[in-house]
Write a protein that holds these residues in place. Sequence first.
Motif, short mmCIF file in Angstrom:
data_model
loop_
_atom_site.label_atom_id
_atom_site.label_comp_id
_atom_site.label_asym_id
_atom_site.label_seq_id
_atom_site.Cartn_x
_atom_site.Cartn_y
_atom_site.Cartn_z
N LEU A 35 2.33 4.90 -54.14
CA LEU A 35 3.13 4.93 -55.43
C LEU A 35 2.11 5.25 -56.65
O LEU A 35 1.33 4.38 -56.73
CB LEU A 35 3.79 3.63 -55.63
N PHE A 55 5.00 9.81 -55.93
CA PHE A 55 6.15 8.76 -55.49
C PHE A 55 6.19 7.72 -56.68
O PHE A 55 5.05 7.40 -57.05
CB PHE A 55 5.77 8.07 -54.22
N SER A 56 7.44 7.78 -57.12
CA SER A 56 7.47 6.70 -58.37
C SER A 56 8.15 5.51 -58.08
O SER A 56 7.94 4.48 -58.95
CB SER A 56 8.70 7.59 -59.27
N GLY A 57 8.70 5.11 -57.07
CA GLY A 57 8.92 3.75 -56.85
C GLY A 57 10.45 3.65 -56.97
O GLY A 57 10.98 2.44 -57.09
N TYR A 63 10.76 10.49 -56.05
CA TYR A 63 9.62 11.36 -56.32
C TYR A 63 9.70 12.19 -57.30
O TYR A 63 10.65 12.86 -57.72
CB TYR A 63 9.68 12.13 -54.92
N SER A 104 5.72 8.36 -47.78
CA SER A 104 5.50 7.42 -48.57
C SER A 104 4.62 6.25 -48.00
O SER A 104 4.83 5.87 -46.92
CB SER A 104 6.76 6.88 -49.21
#
Length: 169
Positions: A35, A55-57, A63, A104
């Motif tokens: 992340l 990946f942003s979380g 994403y 991820s």
Amino acid sequence: MRRLLILFAAAVAAPVLAADPAPEIRRAPVPPQALGVAHTLRTIPEACARLQGEFSGDAAAPYRFAVVRTSPGCRPRARLVDAAQARPSPASGWILNDLIRVPSAACATQQAVVRVWRQPAQVAPPALDPQGRARVYLEDSLQQARAGRLAPLPAYAVSLQVEGLPCPR
């Protein structure tokens, strides 16, 4: 339980995998990405572009994806178009050039899938002069450009989908 989720995600993704034609570029699987860490997916030198993701979380947008110019001095020899507008498909002359699956590291059931489509341009080489050489003259090229008779450029279209189950937070 986790194994069951992975099997379910694979069963859901299997029909999607079957729908894609075979890409021109065969690549090894991408290692899982953490992340918040930006990573380069691919460089398209003809379009002077680099595809970058992260990946942003965030559950709403898990994403982040961006197209980054490789160099300010680079002169593109191909266009990069929006896949939503171009709607690339084999029936419309587009070729699936690359299929990049990025898992991820924080969520084993989720992956980003980037599809790169290529539309080749039918460009004829310049005619040979009486000496048997293909010559391109600046003034002739400028006149063709002013008249709107430029040779077509190849095009690339990039699409992104996040597949799999979202992870609980």
